[in-house]
Motif scaffolding. Structure first.
Motif, PDB file in Angstrom:
ATOM      1  N   ALA A  14       0.875  -1.194   0.076  1.00 51.45           N
ATOM      2  CA  ALA A  14      -0.012  -0.028  -0.030  1.00 51.45           C
ATOM      3  C   ALA A  14       0.840   1.206   0.029  1.00 51.45           C
ATOM      4  O   ALA A  14       0.606   2.376  -0.731  1.00 51.45           O
ATOM      5  N   VAL A  15       1.888   1.134   0.832  1.00 53.35           N
ATOM      6  CA  VAL A  15       2.862   2.459   0.935  1.00 53.35           C
ATOM      7  C   VAL A  15       3.342   2.690  -0.579  1.00 53.35           C
ATOM      8  O   VAL A  15       3.542   3.657  -1.017  1.00 53.35           O
ATOM      9  N   ARG A  16       3.718   1.516  -1.210  1.00 56.13           N
ATOM     10  CA  ARG A  16       4.481   1.599  -2.404  1.00 56.13           C
ATOM     11  C   ARG A  16       3.752   2.199  -3.432  1.00 56.13           C
ATOM     12  O   ARG A  16       3.865   3.083  -4.471  1.00 56.13           O
ATOM     13  N   ALA A  17       2.404   1.664  -3.324  1.00 55.21           N
ATOM     14  CA  ALA A  17       1.286   2.062  -4.317  1.00 55.21           C
ATOM     15  C   ALA A  17       0.853   3.603  -4.096  1.00 55.21           C
ATOM     16  O   ALA A  17       0.824   4.312  -5.158  1.00 55.21           O
ATOM     17  N   ALA A  18       0.970   3.979  -2.847  1.00 50.90           N
ATOM     18  CA  ALA A  18       0.705   5.323  -2.764  1.00 50.90           C
ATOM     19  C   ALA A  18       1.842   6.182  -3.352  1.00 50.90           C
ATOM     20  O   ALA A  18       1.732   7.396  -3.777  1.00 50.90           O
ATOM     21  N   ARG A  42       3.722   5.617  -5.837  1.00 46.84           N
ATOM     22  CA  ARG A  42       3.493   5.591  -7.417  1.00 46.84           C
ATOM     23  C   ARG A  42       2.379   6.561  -7.553  1.00 46.84           C
ATOM     24  O   ARG A  42       2.816   7.268  -8.796  1.00 46.84           O
ATOM     25  N   HIS A  43       1.316   6.426  -7.141  1.00 44.84           N
ATOM     26  CA  HIS A  43       0.321   7.541  -7.361  1.00 44.84           C
ATOM     27  C   HIS A  43       0.621   8.961  -7.273  1.00 44.84           C
ATOM     28  O   HIS A  43       0.269   9.676  -8.239  1.00 44.84           O
ATOM     29  N   ARG A  44       1.435   9.306  -6.058  1.00 46.44           N
ATOM     30  CA  ARG A  44       1.933  10.623  -5.986  1.00 46.44           C
ATOM     31  C   ARG A  44       2.951  11.098  -7.142  1.00 46.44           C
ATOM     32  O   ARG A  44       2.766  12.001  -7.518  1.00 46.44           O
ATOM     33  N   VAL A 103       2.957   9.910 -10.151  1.00 44.67           N
ATOM     34  CA  VAL A 103       2.304  10.116 -11.220  1.00 44.67           C
ATOM     35  C   VAL A 103       1.601  11.658 -11.261  1.00 44.67           C
ATOM     36  O   VAL A 103       1.404  12.255 -12.013  1.00 44.67           O
ATOM     37  N   ALA A 104       1.062  11.972 -10.100  1.00 47.30           N
ATOM     38  CA  ALA A 104       0.247  13.190  -9.951  1.00 47.30           C
ATOM     39  C   ALA A 104       1.093  14.500  -9.946  1.00 47.30           C
ATOM     40  O   ALA A 104       0.740  15.433 -10.652  1.00 47.30           O
ATOM     41  N   ASP A 105       2.425  13.953  -9.553  1.00 49.06           N
ATOM     42  CA  ASP A 105       3.328  15.217  -9.729  1.00 49.06           C
ATOM     43  C   ASP A 105       3.989  15.305 -11.113  1.00 49.06           C
ATOM     44  O   ASP A 105       4.501  16.372 -11.469  1.00 49.06           O
ATOM     45  N   ALA A 106       4.004  14.242 -11.939  1.00 46.50           N
ATOM     46  CA  ALA A 106       4.629  14.503 -13.083  1.00 46.50           C
ATOM     47  C   ALA A 106       3.829  15.303 -14.071  1.00 46.50           C
ATOM     48  O   ALA A 106       2.765  15.642 -14.205  1.00 46.50           O
TER      49      ALA A 106
END
Length: 356
Positions: free
Chosen positions: A343-347, A349-351, A353-356
């Motif tokens: 879950a920590v790793r998925a969060a 990755r989502h951050r 992607v959002a920052d990209a």
């Protein structure tokens, strides 16, 4: 718990649904296939309930240990509270994303690969009700009646849909036994916990009939055609029906293991042997939440073994009980840690992607 009935073991037998295939998607109703992210989000929430069910399964094991070797009942209480909180949050999110609409519920039920997963909802409710029945049997009976009715409606609706050709080309796997076999067995166990012996007998009869009927169909299809890779982990769920059936029988008979109980023990042990030979076929590459499918058979089998060890007066049962509890609990601790890390790793990755 304070009596043999209230000591009835609490078990879950959930299974994560395999990912949706193109054939599954094409067989959905047109308005659902056009579907929006709401349907996907509902499926995700229901799928994540496998974590809640697994936690309740571990709680059931500790409940049995408390009744047989004086393990602290508080451990079981905490596990059931955590399970119930997760259940409430995920159910609220399911309703928020369209689960309050009957048409959406029907769409989800009719999904050829994942429709059975809706049975998680009332099953968790029954398990939690049975565990905490010692605080008020009268209230627990009303809650049990509500959840048992919901479980029966879901199972009957699913079975009616399936026998009328609703499954289409979807491969049958043991997960389909969840609502029509394991659900009734769990309903029987919980009925014993809330001191409703007639309801326990009726639910047990339903479980036996549809285990013999539908279980034969599922096993026959597995032998004839096997399963695609994503659905293979559900093969471990083959241990669940004999385990929860045996638990229901022993709960209805005050924890005693008679000849029928010994028959269930034979079924459980033989099925575990089959699953051990299947391990190379169900192993997955990389961790994902679907690994929770492996926890439920372990919890169910461990719970039954604890009850069998003491009901049958097996020599060394005290030490063997603690060994079973330690092994299953250790496996769950590893699973919890891996899930948190995932879950920590998925969060992260989502951050990213959002920052990209």
């Amino acid at each position: 718990m304070q009596s043999a009935a209230l000591d009835a073991p609490v078990i879950v037998m959930p299974v994560d649904a395999p990912p949706e295939s193109p054939a599954d998607a094409s067989s959905r109703p047109a308005h659902a296939a056009a579907g929006n992210g709401g349907g996907a989000r509902r499926a995700t929430r229901i799928g994540l309930m496998s974590v809640s069910l697994g936690t309740a399964g571990l709680g059931g094991l500790w409940q049995s240990a408390a009744a047989t070797v004086d393990a602290p009942l508080g451990v079981s209480d905490v596990l059931f509270v955590v399970s119930a909180l997760a259940w409430v949050v995920l159910l609220a999110q399911y309703l928020r994303h369209g689960g309050a609409r009957w048409r959406n519920v029907l769409d989800d039920l009719h999904h050829p690969g994942q429709g059975f997963a809706l049975a998680y909802v009332p099953i968790i409710g029954m398990l939690t009700t049975g565990h905490f029945a010692r605080f008020g049997v009268d209230g627990a009976r009303w809650a049990y009646a509500l959840f048992a009715l919901a479980s029966a409606v879901i199972a009957a609706r699913l079975l009616a849909h399936w026998v009328s050709g609703g499954l289409g080309a979807a491969p049958l796997h043991p997960g389909y036994l969840l609502p029509v076999v394991s659900g009734p067995f769990i309903a029987s166990t919980t009925a014993s916990a809330v001191r409703l012996p007639d309801a326990a007998a009726a639910a047990f009869a339903v479980g036996v009939l549809y285990w013999l009927a539908f279980g034969t169909v599922v096993l026959g299809r597995l032998v004839a055609g096997g399963l695609p890779g994503p659905a293979r982990p559900t093969l471990t769920v083959l241990t669940i029906p004999p385990a929860v059936g045996g638990l229901a029988w022993t709960a209805a008979h005050g924890g005693r293991v008679d000849s029928v109980g010994q028959g269930f023990a034979g079924l459980v042990l033989f099925t575990v042997l089959i699953v051990l030979f299947l391990v190379p076929h169900v192993r997955q590459d990389g961790f994902h939440v679907g690994y929770w499918v492996f926890s439920f058979p372990a919890a169910a089998t461990g719970n039954f073994l604890v009850r069998w060890l003491h009901g049958a007066d097996v020599p060394g049962r005290q030490s063997l009980t603690w060994l079973v509890v330690a092994l299953v609990s250790g496996a769950f601790l590893v699973l919890y840690a891996a899930t948190l890390r995932y879950a920590v790793r998925a969060a992260g990755r989502h951050r990213a992607v959002a920052d990209a």
